[in-house]
Scaffold this motif. Structure first.
Motif, mmCIF file in Angstrom:
data_model
loop_
_atom_site.group_PDB
_atom_site.id
_atom_site.type_symbol
_atom_site.label_atom_id
_atom_site.label_comp_id
_atom_site.label_asym_id
_atom_site.label_seq_id
_atom_site.Cartn_x
_atom_site.Cartn_y
_atom_site.Cartn_z
ATOM 1 N N LYS A 453 42.071 24.322 42.939
ATOM 2 C CA LYS A 453 41.629 24.462 44.326
ATOM 3 C C LYS A 453 41.735 25.938 44.705
ATOM 4 O O LYS A 453 42.810 26.446 44.975
ATOM 5 C CB LYS A 453 42.472 23.586 45.242
ATOM 6 N N THR A 454 40.590 26.636 44.705
ATOM 7 C CA THR A 454 40.594 28.089 44.912
ATOM 8 C C THR A 454 39.554 28.481 45.954
ATOM 9 O O THR A 454 38.382 28.084 45.850
ATOM 10 C CB THR A 454 40.344 28.838 43.587
ATOM 11 N N GLY A 456 38.931 27.451 48.860
ATOM 12 C CA GLY A 456 38.251 26.335 49.517
ATOM 13 C C GLY A 456 37.319 25.561 48.611
ATOM 14 O O GLY A 456 36.672 24.609 49.057
ATOM 15 N N TRP A 458 36.663 23.360 44.912
ATOM 16 C CA TRP A 458 37.274 22.616 43.813
ATOM 17 C C TRP A 458 36.582 23.062 42.527
ATOM 18 O O TRP A 458 35.381 22.855 42.358
ATOM 19 C CB TRP A 458 37.081 21.115 44.007
ATOM 20 N N PRO A 483 49.412 29.128 41.304
ATOM 21 C CA PRO A 483 49.432 29.508 42.724
ATOM 22 C C PRO A 483 48.999 30.956 42.951
ATOM 23 O O PRO A 483 49.310 31.843 42.157
ATOM 24 C CB PRO A 483 50.905 29.306 43.108
ATOM 25 N N ASP A 484 48.261 31.156 44.052
ATOM 26 C CA ASP A 484 47.798 32.484 44.423
ATOM 27 C C ASP A 484 47.901 32.605 45.942
ATOM 28 O O ASP A 484 47.400 31.728 46.672
ATOM 29 C CB ASP A 484 46.350 32.689 43.961
ATOM 30 N N GLU A 485 48.524 33.676 46.435
ATOM 31 C CA GLU A 485 48.775 33.810 47.870
ATOM 32 C C GLU A 485 47.479 33.868 48.677
ATOM 33 O O GLU A 485 47.391 33.328 49.776
ATOM 34 C CB GLU A 485 49.615 35.065 48.135
ATOM 35 N N ARG A 486 46.462 34.501 48.119
ATOM 36 C CA ARG A 486 45.217 34.678 48.863
ATOM 37 C C ARG A 486 44.299 33.473 48.756
ATOM 38 O O ARG A 486 43.744 32.998 49.745
ATOM 39 C CB ARG A 486 44.490 35.934 48.370
ATOM 40 N N TRP A 487 44.138 32.952 47.524
ATOM 41 C CA TRP A 487 43.132 31.931 47.268
ATOM 42 C C TRP A 487 43.690 30.515 47.130
ATOM 43 O O TRP A 487 42.929 29.568 46.960
ATOM 44 C CB TRP A 487 42.350 32.262 45.992
ATOM 45 N N GLY A 488 44.984 30.359 47.198
ATOM 46 C CA GLY A 488 45.605 29.039 46.996
ATOM 47 C C GLY A 488 45.946 28.818 45.538
ATOM 48 O O GLY A 488 47.106 28.618 45.178
ATOM 49 N N GLU A 489 44.933 28.843 44.688
ATOM 50 C CA GLU A 489 45.113 28.794 43.237
ATOM 51 C C GLU A 489 44.047 29.669 42.595
ATOM 52 O O GLU A 489 42.974 29.883 43.175
ATOM 53 C CB GLU A 489 44.965 27.359 42.694
ATOM 54 N N ARG A 490 44.357 30.150 41.388
ATOM 55 C CA ARG A 490 43.361 30.858 40.595
ATOM 56 C C ARG A 490 43.438 30.375 39.152
ATOM 57 O O ARG A 490 44.509 30.009 38.655
ATOM 58 C CB ARG A 490 43.596 32.372 40.648
#
Length: 559
Positions: A453-454, A456, A458, A483-490
């Motif tokens: 989930k990056t 917004g 899928w 986890p990624d602070e900006r994108w949620g996940e990368r």
């Protein structure tokens, strides 16, 4: 269910139950001379196979096994295992196919949880037994399985302390007369254990009726649609999926029903597999992508290209990438994908190409061959959202695949809570996110826990792996989200390169960027990090172990 009027029954009328013994009985009706082969060590025809299966039933009965008792098997893929598929179950006992690739602690748990009473074990696994034997709570009898008896007659009878004998010697000393009884078709036939992301392995179980119906489902695919390239008159079957894993996907039952020639390779060794493919004329196998990749990457593959061109392979367990499919097709291998899970016995879909799709050039067929498949006969599959609502089958809507079949497991043994989760809302939940098209194609996007989930969006890790498989020089890949602070996940990728190539992360990214610039793939398909490894971590059944990869990569980043 609605109220209906049942047919009247004459007291004397006989209605045969759907039992595994009935599959066995068909094997000697028409082609009893066909062979069952074990490596280059042993061969027999179906008449001998039936005789040995009855002898096994006599051995087990003589050792105190009764209907309802559980018999465990730890063996490589062999004729002995096939005899247990029929000999154990047809006397009303339960066959526990032990996953020998689990840790000793997990094997101990499964054997105690299944309440195994008798254990048939290959000598290669005796070190495992020695580590857990004193902690087994229900086992009272051990039988040794040995390949030495086929090359050294003096080895017969030499068994470890605590064993009642060696398999071949025990069969030799009993009668081959045994009348398999009738009993309720809902009788418990088999059990095995599937591992998840948390907790102990879960005990999956199946009845005679379920396995009988699964075999009929495969038969319908074979005869009605030819989705499974298996012609019993001419084809030779060799599983390369362990027999402990969902009954080798149920194909041994089908091959026996058809009295097709069967070849069992024992321990999976590339040289032996290729040798059997060539010398025994194998035409049909099934395996996970890792095994196929190992074979097509072998230097010997080109040498045996003519023989491989008669070979059909059904891929399951993990996604069949377009890169691997093309490599197999280039060798003449007729490769296609299927889909299922342990809890569904397992077949739910097979890549069936209709008349129009079969007429396409091979390069264009790859798109269809690598899909999960068209939903199988007798399988009802739907897409469900997080609120339990059904979604349209329009090839666009993404939802969790939920299914109903005549052969789904009814739960997990002694685990009502996880069984209730599996069967939430009265549908078996697969945990896979997919689309279903109006023409019945099932396309898996990802496992629910592996979707990235990056920003917004899928992003399917399976799609990303498929894209990486098409980069020249990439042998195998695995993609996970972190986890990624900006994108949620990368996304982050592990890559195994083919021998003779010197790939770089920058070079792979340039190749991907060119495809992004041409509009062929989405920008989100560019991994943040590409790490080269010698091999991709796998689970005990050959699937990519994304739980372990995710943990290892998180640890690398934190360090």
């Amino acid at each position: 269910m609605i109220q209906t009027k049942l047919i009247p029954r004459t007291p004397e009328a006989y209605e045969p139950p759907m039992l595994i013994k009935n599959i066995l009985a068909e094997s000697i009706k028409y082609e009893p001379q066909r062979e069952i082969v074990y490596r280059d060590l042993f061969r027999m025809n179906y008449t001998e196979f039936n005789r040995r299966t009855r002898q096994l039933a006599n051995v087990l009965t003589g050792l105190g096994i009764k209907p309802g008792d559980t018999v465990a098997v730890l063996d490589w893929d062999s004729h002995r295992y096939l005899e247990c598929f029929f000999g154990v179950t047809s006397l009303g006992a339960i066959l526990h196919t032990v996953n020998v690739r689990l840790s000793p602690a997990q094997i101990l748990f499964t054997m105690n949880h299944a309440e195994d009473k008798l254990v048939l074990i290959h000598e290669d696994f005796l070190p495992i037994l020695e580590a857990i034997k004193d902690k087994l709570t229900t086992v009272d009898t051990f039988v040794l399985l040995s390949d030495k008896v086929y090359t050294d007659l003096n080895a017969i009878g030499h068994v470890p302390n605590g064993f009642v004998g060696e398999y071949e010697a025990l069969l030799r000393d009993v009668s081959d007369h045994y009348e398999f009884p009738d009993f309720d078709e809902n009788t418990w036939a088999t059990t095995f254990y599937t591992t998840g992301t948390t907790g102990n392995p879960k005990g999956v179980y199946f009845s005679h009726r379920q396995l009988f119906m699964h075999t009929m489902g495969l038969l319908t695919y074979l005869i009605g649609y030819e989705a499974i390239p298996f012609k019993s008159r001419t084809d030779v079957y060799m599983p390369i999926t362990p027999m402990f894993h969902v009954h080798a996907w149920g194909f041994p039952f089908l091959a026996t029903l058809l009295s097709a020639k069967q070849v069992y390779p024992g321990r999976y060794d590339p040289e032996m597999l290729l040798k059997l493919l060539v010398t025994e004329g194998v035409t049909l196998s099934h395996c996970v992508p890792t095994i196929l990749n190992m074979l097509v990457s072998s230097p010997a593959a080109q040498k045996f290209k003519a023989q491989l061109s008669r070979w059909s392979v059904l891929i399951g367990g993990s996604a069949l990438t377009k890169g691997l499919a093309k490599a197999a097709l280039d060798l003449g291998i007729n490769v296609s994908a299927g889909y299922g899970m342990s809890e569904t016995a397992p077949v739910l879909a097979v890549a069936y190409l209709n008349d129009a799709e079969r007429s396409l050039p091979l390069d264009e067929q790859v798109e269809y061959r690598t899909r999960a498949g068209r939903i199988s006969p007798f399988v009802e599959a739907r897409l469900m959202d997080e609120n339990g609502n059904f979604l349209p089958h329009d090839g666009q809507a993404l939802g969790e695949v939920v299914v109903r079949t005549p052969w789904n497991t009814q739960g997990y043994y002694n685990d009502l809570e996880r069984g209730a989760e599996l069967w939430q809302n009265g549908w078996l939940h697969t945990g896979d996110v997919a689309t279903i098209s109006s023409d019945n194609w099932l396309v898996i996007a990802d496992r629910t826990k592996d979707v990235i989930k990056t920003g917004g969006e899928w992003v399917s890790s399976l799609d990303m792996e498929d894209v990486l498989s098409q980069v020249e020089g990439v042998a195998e890949s695995a993609v996970i989200g972190l986890p990624d602070e900006r994108w949620g996940e990368r996304p982050h990728a592990l890559v195994v390169q083919k021998p003779g190539y010197s790939l770089t992360a920058e070079g792979i990214k340039e190749t991907l960027q060119a495809r992004i610039d041409r509009g062929e793939i989405h920008k989100w398909y560019m991994p943040d990090r590409i790490i080269f490894v010698q091999e991709i971590p796998k689970t005990s059944v050959g699937k990519i172990d994304k739980k372990r990869i995710r943990s290892d990569m998180k640890a690398q980043i934190l360090s």
